[in-house]
Design an enzyme around this catalytic site. Structure first.
Site, mmCIF file in Angstrom:
data_model
loop_
_atom_site.group_PDB
_atom_site.id
_atom_site.type_symbol
_atom_site.label_atom_id
_atom_site.label_comp_id
_atom_site.label_asym_id
_atom_site.label_seq_id
_atom_site.Cartn_x
_atom_site.Cartn_y
_atom_site.Cartn_z
ATOM 1 N N ASN A 7 27.258 89.304 25.945
ATOM 2 C CA ASN A 7 26.492 88.935 24.359
ATOM 3 C C ASN A 7 26.822 88.109 24.244
ATOM 4 O O ASN A 7 28.927 88.260 23.560
ATOM 5 C CB ASN A 7 26.930 90.461 23.363
ATOM 6 C CG ASN A 7 26.517 90.218 21.658
ATOM 7 O OD1 ASN A 7 26.390 88.307 21.839
ATOM 8 N ND2 ASN A 7 26.533 91.100 21.280
ATOM 9 N N GLU A 34 22.012 88.187 22.034
ATOM 10 C CA GLU A 34 22.372 87.480 20.873
ATOM 11 C C GLU A 34 22.795 85.802 21.138
ATOM 12 O O GLU A 34 23.928 84.958 20.762
ATOM 13 C CB GLU A 34 23.550 88.094 20.467
ATOM 14 C CG GLU A 34 24.115 87.932 18.631
ATOM 15 C CD GLU A 34 25.155 88.312 18.167
ATOM 16 O OE1 GLU A 34 25.197 88.324 17.482
ATOM 17 O OE2 GLU A 34 25.483 89.590 18.929
ATOM 18 N N ASP A 147 23.829 94.635 25.784
ATOM 19 C CA ASP A 147 24.864 95.685 24.339
ATOM 20 C C ASP A 147 24.240 96.531 24.331
ATOM 21 O O ASP A 147 22.904 96.134 23.009
ATOM 22 C CB ASP A 147 24.808 94.011 23.338
ATOM 23 C CG ASP A 147 25.904 95.003 22.205
ATOM 24 O OD1 ASP A 147 26.267 96.518 22.306
ATOM 25 O OD2 ASP A 147 25.878 94.038 21.189
ATOM 26 N N ASN A 149 24.826 98.551 21.983
ATOM 27 C CA ASN A 149 25.316 99.381 20.413
ATOM 28 C C ASN A 149 25.702 100.419 20.370
ATOM 29 O O ASN A 149 25.190 100.737 19.412
ATOM 30 C CB ASN A 149 24.831 98.661 19.166
ATOM 31 C CG ASN A 149 25.039 97.394 18.986
ATOM 32 O OD1 ASN A 149 26.109 97.015 19.017
ATOM 33 N ND2 ASN A 149 23.905 96.596 18.930
ATOM 34 N N ASP A 218 29.136 97.858 25.406
ATOM 35 C CA ASP A 218 27.797 97.091 26.407
ATOM 36 C C ASP A 218 28.180 98.068 28.017
ATOM 37 O O ASP A 218 29.289 98.095 28.598
ATOM 38 C CB ASP A 218 28.406 95.252 26.651
ATOM 39 C CG ASP A 218 28.880 94.952 25.400
ATOM 40 O OD1 ASP A 218 28.236 93.688 25.125
ATOM 41 O OD2 ASP A 218 30.230 95.259 24.632
ATOM 42 N N ASP A 247 32.814 87.614 20.074
ATOM 43 C CA ASP A 247 33.855 88.953 20.038
ATOM 44 C C ASP A 247 33.545 89.977 20.732
ATOM 45 O O ASP A 247 34.231 91.389 20.392
ATOM 46 C CB ASP A 247 33.475 89.537 19.031
ATOM 47 C CG ASP A 247 32.089 89.644 17.892
ATOM 48 O OD1 ASP A 247 30.917 89.434 19.430
ATOM 49 O OD2 ASP A 247 31.378 89.965 17.432
ATOM 50 N N HIS A 248 32.804 89.716 22.548
ATOM 51 C CA HIS A 248 32.646 90.582 23.073
ATOM 52 C C HIS A 248 33.418 90.014 24.129
ATOM 53 O O HIS A 248 33.635 88.585 24.594
ATOM 54 C CB HIS A 248 31.068 90.446 23.768
ATOM 55 C CG HIS A 248 30.142 91.302 22.472
ATOM 56 N ND1 HIS A 248 30.000 92.669 22.918
ATOM 57 C CD2 HIS A 248 29.666 91.191 20.877
ATOM 58 C CE1 HIS A 248 29.378 93.145 22.172
ATOM 59 N NE2 HIS A 248 28.894 92.220 20.979
#
Length: 278
Positions: A7, A34, A147, A149, A218, A247-248
């Site tokens: 991501n 994303e 991802d 989530n 993930d 941030d991943h």
């Protein structure tokens, strides 16, 4: 063969990070999420210069998915999940690459919960369950990466009690992920690292990455033919420490060129099924 999911949290804003990581690790196939870019803003030339062909399903704001490959020609098979003709969010893309079916996804976040966003997440998950059920028994390795989530179990969260009410850790969402495993899919990272706290996401603030206060959201799910070739899996935390990064962190798996010996395949598959039944 090294296959990864990443991501990127905005492909154009993070493009130097992505290209640096591609050069450093040289993955063979990468699913991106994303993108935050419409189709005409995807950096195709830069990706090709790095040695990868790409297919993408772009969208501005928070969505957009892509598959990059240096494994020969890709044959796109799908670019949205069936089951909702009015779903216009770019969250799924699928392609055949070198005899492997790659399914890249960006599952909805679902917050705030309860509410329409959480309802949409559960419905999207139902559509994913239905579609993956149709793919599991294909006579080829199938890998679903992205991802999700979802933090499937407490071990996947640095502080589980703080997340009980969040849409990423809600009982309904964890149950939906568990149903995928009941279909027969294997969570590659947890299969090879059953007792390790391994994370793929850390918030930007409060020194979350430095404290390793992360989440594992993930994932890579494998059908039995892909599982038979699985040799390694992990998370590359290095790019998470770079400037202007996502941030991943990239989560990856490695496949052998051919299936393992039958005894090893049976042992691995049997162990995976035992864990799903427990």
């Amino acid at each position: 063969m090294k296959i990864a999911t990443y991501n990127v949290n905005g492909i154009n804003g993070r493009l130097p990070v992505l290209l640096r990581w591609l050069e450093m690790e040289e993955p063979d196939i990468v699913c991106l999420q994303e993108l935050k870019a419409p189709d005409d803003k995807f950096p195709e030339n830069e990706v090709q210069a790095a040695g990868y062909q790409a297919i993408w399903h772009g969208q501005s704001r928070w969505n957009g998915v892509a598959i990059l490959s240096r494994e020969g020609e890709m044959h796109e098979t799908r670019r949205s999940l069936p089951g909702d003709p009015i779903d216009d969010q770019s969250r799924y893309i699928e392609a055949a690459v070198n005899g492997i079916l790659i399914c890249g996804l960006y599952l909805p976040n679902g917050n705030p919960r309860p509410g329409p966003k959480f309802d949409f997440k559960l419905k999207w998950f139902e559509r994913l369950e239905s579609h993956l059920l149709s793919l599991f028994d294909l006579d080829a390795p199938v890998i679903c990466l992205g991802d999700f989530n979802v933090m499937p179990v407490d071990l996947d969260v640095y502080a589980p009690d703080r997340w009980r009410e969040d849409a990423l850790f809600a009982p309904e969402v964890r149950a939906a992920f568990a149903r995928l495993l009941k279909q027969g899919w294997t969570d590659a990272l947890r299969h090879l690292h059953p007792d390790e706290a391994i994370y793929t996401f850390w918030k930007y603030w409060r020194g979350a990455f430095e404290r390793n206060a992360g989440l594992r959201i993930d994932h890579a799910l494998l059908n039995d033919k892909a599982l038979a070739r699985l040799s390694a899996a992990g998370v590359d935390t290095t790019p998470r420490g770079w400037e202007k990064t996502s941030d991943h962190a990239p989560m990856w798996i490695e496949l052998d060129g051919k299936p393992r010996k039958r005894e090893t395949i049976n042992d691995r598959a049997g162990n995976a099924r035992k864990r799903r039944a427990s």
